[in-house]
Motif scaffolding. Sequence first.
Motif, PDB file in Angstrom:
ATOM      1  N   ILE A  36      35.069 -61.862   7.194  1.00  0.00           N
ATOM      2  CA  ILE A  36      34.717 -63.255   6.897  1.00  0.00           C
ATOM      3  C   ILE A  36      34.226 -63.950   8.165  1.00  0.00           C
ATOM      4  O   ILE A  36      33.221 -64.673   8.141  1.00  0.00           O
ATOM      5  CB  ILE A  36      35.918 -63.997   6.270  1.00  0.00           C
ATOM      6  CG1 ILE A  36      36.205 -63.428   4.872  1.00  0.00           C
ATOM      7  CG2 ILE A  36      35.669 -65.502   6.216  1.00  0.00           C
ATOM      8  CD1 ILE A  36      37.527 -63.880   4.278  1.00  0.00           C
ATOM      9  N   PHE A  37      34.923 -63.739   9.276  1.00  0.00           N
ATOM     10  CA  PHE A  37      34.524 -64.326  10.553  1.00  0.00           C
ATOM     11  C   PHE A  37      33.075 -63.969  10.882  1.00  0.00           C
ATOM     12  O   PHE A  37      32.258 -64.828  11.192  1.00  0.00           O
ATOM     13  CB  PHE A  37      35.466 -63.830  11.661  1.00  0.00           C
ATOM     14  CG  PHE A  37      35.152 -64.354  13.033  1.00  0.00           C
ATOM     15  CD1 PHE A  37      35.753 -65.511  13.497  1.00  0.00           C
ATOM     16  CD2 PHE A  37      34.280 -63.679  13.873  1.00  0.00           C
ATOM     17  CE1 PHE A  37      35.477 -65.992  14.773  1.00  0.00           C
ATOM     18  CE2 PHE A  37      33.992 -64.149  15.151  1.00  0.00           C
ATOM     19  CZ  PHE A  37      34.596 -65.314  15.598  1.00  0.00           C
ATOM     20  N   TRP A  38      32.745 -62.671  10.806  1.00  0.00           N
ATOM     21  CA  TRP A  38      31.402 -62.229  11.182  1.00  0.00           C
ATOM     22  C   TRP A  38      30.363 -62.598  10.133  1.00  0.00           C
ATOM     23  O   TRP A  38      29.202 -62.834  10.470  1.00  0.00           O
ATOM     24  CB  TRP A  38      31.401 -60.731  11.502  1.00  0.00           C
ATOM     25  CG  TRP A  38      32.187 -60.475  12.754  1.00  0.00           C
ATOM     26  CD1 TRP A  38      33.371 -59.829  12.873  1.00  0.00           C
ATOM     27  CD2 TRP A  38      31.852 -60.937  14.076  1.00  0.00           C
ATOM     28  NE1 TRP A  38      33.796 -59.847  14.179  1.00  0.00           N
ATOM     29  CE2 TRP A  38      32.885 -60.518  14.940  1.00  0.00           C
ATOM     30  CE3 TRP A  38      30.792 -61.662  14.610  1.00  0.00           C
ATOM     31  CZ2 TRP A  38      32.878 -60.790  16.308  1.00  0.00           C
ATOM     32  CZ3 TRP A  38      30.782 -61.930  15.973  1.00  0.00           C
ATOM     33  CH2 TRP A  38      31.820 -61.500  16.804  1.00  0.00           C
ATOM     34  N   LEU A  39      30.748 -62.690   8.871  1.00  0.00           N
ATOM     35  CA  LEU A  39      29.815 -63.161   7.848  1.00  0.00           C
ATOM     36  C   LEU A  39      29.418 -64.613   8.111  1.00  0.00           C
ATOM     37  O   LEU A  39      28.233 -64.965   8.042  1.00  0.00           O
ATOM     38  CB  LEU A  39      30.426 -63.034   6.452  1.00  0.00           C
ATOM     39  CG  LEU A  39      29.572 -63.606   5.309  1.00  0.00           C
ATOM     40  CD1 LEU A  39      28.238 -62.881   5.207  1.00  0.00           C
ATOM     41  CD2 LEU A  39      30.349 -63.546   4.001  1.00  0.00           C
ATOM     42  N   VAL A  40      30.394 -65.435   8.446  1.00  0.00           N
ATOM     43  CA  VAL A  40      30.084 -66.832   8.771  1.00  0.00           C
ATOM     44  C   VAL A  40      29.176 -66.888   9.992  1.00  0.00           C
ATOM     45  O   VAL A  40      28.210 -67.663  10.036  1.00  0.00           O
ATOM     46  CB  VAL A  40      31.376 -67.660   8.980  1.00  0.00           C
ATOM     47  CG1 VAL A  40      31.070 -69.042   9.519  1.00  0.00           C
ATOM     48  CG2 VAL A  40      32.146 -67.754   7.660  1.00  0.00           C
ATOM     49  N   ARG A  41      29.433 -66.039  10.984  1.00  0.00           N
ATOM     50  CA  ARG A  41      28.568 -66.022  12.174  1.00  0.00           C
ATOM     51  C   ARG A  41      27.154 -65.595  11.813  1.00  0.00           C
ATOM     52  O   ARG A  41      26.175 -66.130  12.336  1.00  0.00           O
ATOM     53  CB  ARG A  41      29.159 -65.079  13.234  1.00  0.00           C
ATOM     54  CG  ARG A  41      28.350 -65.021  14.514  1.00  0.00           C
ATOM     55  CD  ARG A  41      28.248 -66.410  15.151  1.00  0.00           C
ATOM     56  NE  ARG A  41      27.371 -66.409  16.290  1.00  0.00           N
ATOM     57  CZ  ARG A  41      26.046 -66.600  16.245  1.00  0.00           C
ATOM     58  NH1 ARG A  41      25.434 -66.801  15.085  1.00  0.00           N
ATOM     59  NH2 ARG A  41      25.326 -66.609  17.345  1.00  0.00           N
ATOM     60  N   LEU A  42      27.024 -64.651  10.899  1.00  0.00           N
ATOM     61  CA  LEU A  42      25.704 -64.214  10.440  1.00  0.00           C
ATOM     62  C   LEU A  42      24.979 -65.345   9.716  1.00  0.00           C
ATOM     63  O   LEU A  42      23.782 -65.579   9.954  1.00  0.00           O
ATOM     64  CB  LEU A  42      25.847 -62.994   9.521  1.00  0.00           C
ATOM     65  CG  LEU A  42      24.570 -62.411   8.930  1.00  0.00           C
ATOM     66  CD1 LEU A  42      23.629 -61.920  10.034  1.00  0.00           C
ATOM     67  CD2 LEU A  42      24.911 -61.277   7.970  1.00  0.00           C
ATOM     68  N   VAL A  43      25.674 -66.063   8.875  1.00  0.00           N
ATOM     69  CA  VAL A  43      25.075 -67.200   8.158  1.00  0.00           C
ATOM     70  C   VAL A  43      24.611 -68.262   9.153  1.00  0.00           C
ATOM     71  O   VAL A  43      23.512 -68.812   9.029  1.00  0.00           O
ATOM     72  CB  VAL A  43      26.067 -67.779   7.126  1.00  0.00           C
ATOM     73  CG1 VAL A  43      25.592 -69.117   6.578  1.00  0.00           C
ATOM     74  CG2 VAL A  43      26.289 -66.779   5.992  1.00  0.00           C
ATOM     75  N   VAL A  44      25.436 -68.536  10.157  1.00  0.00           N
ATOM     76  CA  VAL A  44      25.066 -69.516  11.185  1.00  0.00           C
ATOM     77  C   VAL A  44      23.786 -69.093  11.887  1.00  0.00           C
ATOM     78  O   VAL A  44      22.913 -69.928  12.184  1.00  0.00           O
ATOM     79  CB  VAL A  44      26.225 -69.706  12.197  1.00  0.00           C
ATOM     80  CG1 VAL A  44      25.763 -70.417  13.452  1.00  0.00           C
ATOM     81  CG2 VAL A  44      27.375 -70.459  11.537  1.00  0.00           C
ATOM     82  N   GLN A  45      23.641 -67.800  12.138  1.00  0.00           N
ATOM     83  CA  GLN A  45      22.457 -67.290  12.834  1.00  0.00           C
ATOM     84  C   GLN A  45      21.171 -67.705  12.131  1.00  0.00           C
ATOM     85  O   GLN A  45      20.181 -68.015  12.780  1.00  0.00           O
ATOM     86  CB  GLN A  45      22.535 -65.759  12.929  1.00  0.00           C
ATOM     87  CG  GLN A  45      21.462 -65.127  13.765  1.00  0.00           C
ATOM     88  CD  GLN A  45      21.700 -65.296  15.251  1.00  0.00           C
ATOM     89  OE1 GLN A  45      22.767 -65.703  15.684  1.00  0.00           O
ATOM     90  NE2 GLN A  45      20.704 -64.989  16.047  1.00  0.00           N
ATOM     91  N   PHE A  46      21.205 -67.721  10.792  1.00  0.00           N
ATOM     92  CA  PHE A  46      19.983 -67.986  10.033  1.00  0.00           C
ATOM     93  C   PHE A  46      19.873 -69.402   9.483  1.00  0.00           C
ATOM     94  O   PHE A  46      18.767 -69.873   9.213  1.00  0.00           O
ATOM     95  CB  PHE A  46      19.843 -66.978   8.899  1.00  0.00           C
ATOM     96  CG  PHE A  46      19.532 -65.602   9.394  1.00  0.00           C
ATOM     97  CD1 PHE A  46      18.265 -65.269   9.814  1.00  0.00           C
ATOM     98  CD2 PHE A  46      20.532 -64.641   9.483  1.00  0.00           C
ATOM     99  CE1 PHE A  46      17.971 -64.007  10.297  1.00  0.00           C
ATOM    100  CE2 PHE A  46      20.251 -63.372   9.960  1.00  0.00           C
ATOM    101  CZ  PHE A  46      18.968 -63.060  10.366  1.00  0.00           C
ATOM    102  N   PHE A  47      20.998 -70.083   9.307  1.00  0.00           N
ATOM    103  CA  PHE A  47      20.941 -71.379   8.637  1.00  0.00           C
ATOM    104  C   PHE A  47      21.390 -72.556   9.487  1.00  0.00           C
ATOM    105  O   PHE A  47      21.302 -73.693   9.042  1.00  0.00           O
ATOM    106  CB  PHE A  47      21.747 -71.335   7.336  1.00  0.00           C
ATOM    107  CG  PHE A  47      21.180 -70.357   6.349  1.00  0.00           C
ATOM    108  CD1 PHE A  47      20.003 -70.642   5.675  1.00  0.00           C
ATOM    109  CD2 PHE A  47      21.809 -69.141   6.117  1.00  0.00           C
ATOM    110  CE1 PHE A  47      19.462 -69.743   4.774  1.00  0.00           C
ATOM    111  CE2 PHE A  47      21.282 -68.228   5.222  1.00  0.00           C
ATOM    112  CZ  PHE A  47      20.102 -68.528   4.548  1.00  0.00           C
TER     113      PHE A  47
END
Length: 131
Positions: free
Chosen positions: A83-94
Amino acid sequence: MEFQIRVAGGLMVGLALLHVGFPRYFEWAGELQPLRLINRQMMYVHTLFIGLAVLLMGLLCIGYAPELVRTPLGRVVTLGFGIFWLVRLVVQFFVYSTELWRGKRFETVVHIIFSLLWTYLTGLFFAVFSH
């Protein structure tokens, strides 16, 4: 899977160590000067704690890969990491603007590398959880 968890741990330790250079690389001494003291200090403190959290995640993966893969508690921990890294991935693009990297060779390469890293970590930890 244990080997992949250890690899991810090493990558996270390396990523945590990169945080040490953020103030100098991003020229925070000058860039943050116009901010109020509390805001300047929050940048340093939050960077310290993100770096520390990533370091501890990495060390946990390196030292306890079998437990993370084979135990119910370990799999729940990997869910949290995923979950931590998924949120970081979302932040990267959005959250981050494309103006920060588009049309800039070095920044584009960094954007791609870190996007791949966040994707790898997210997929790995979710795979361990669901295994």
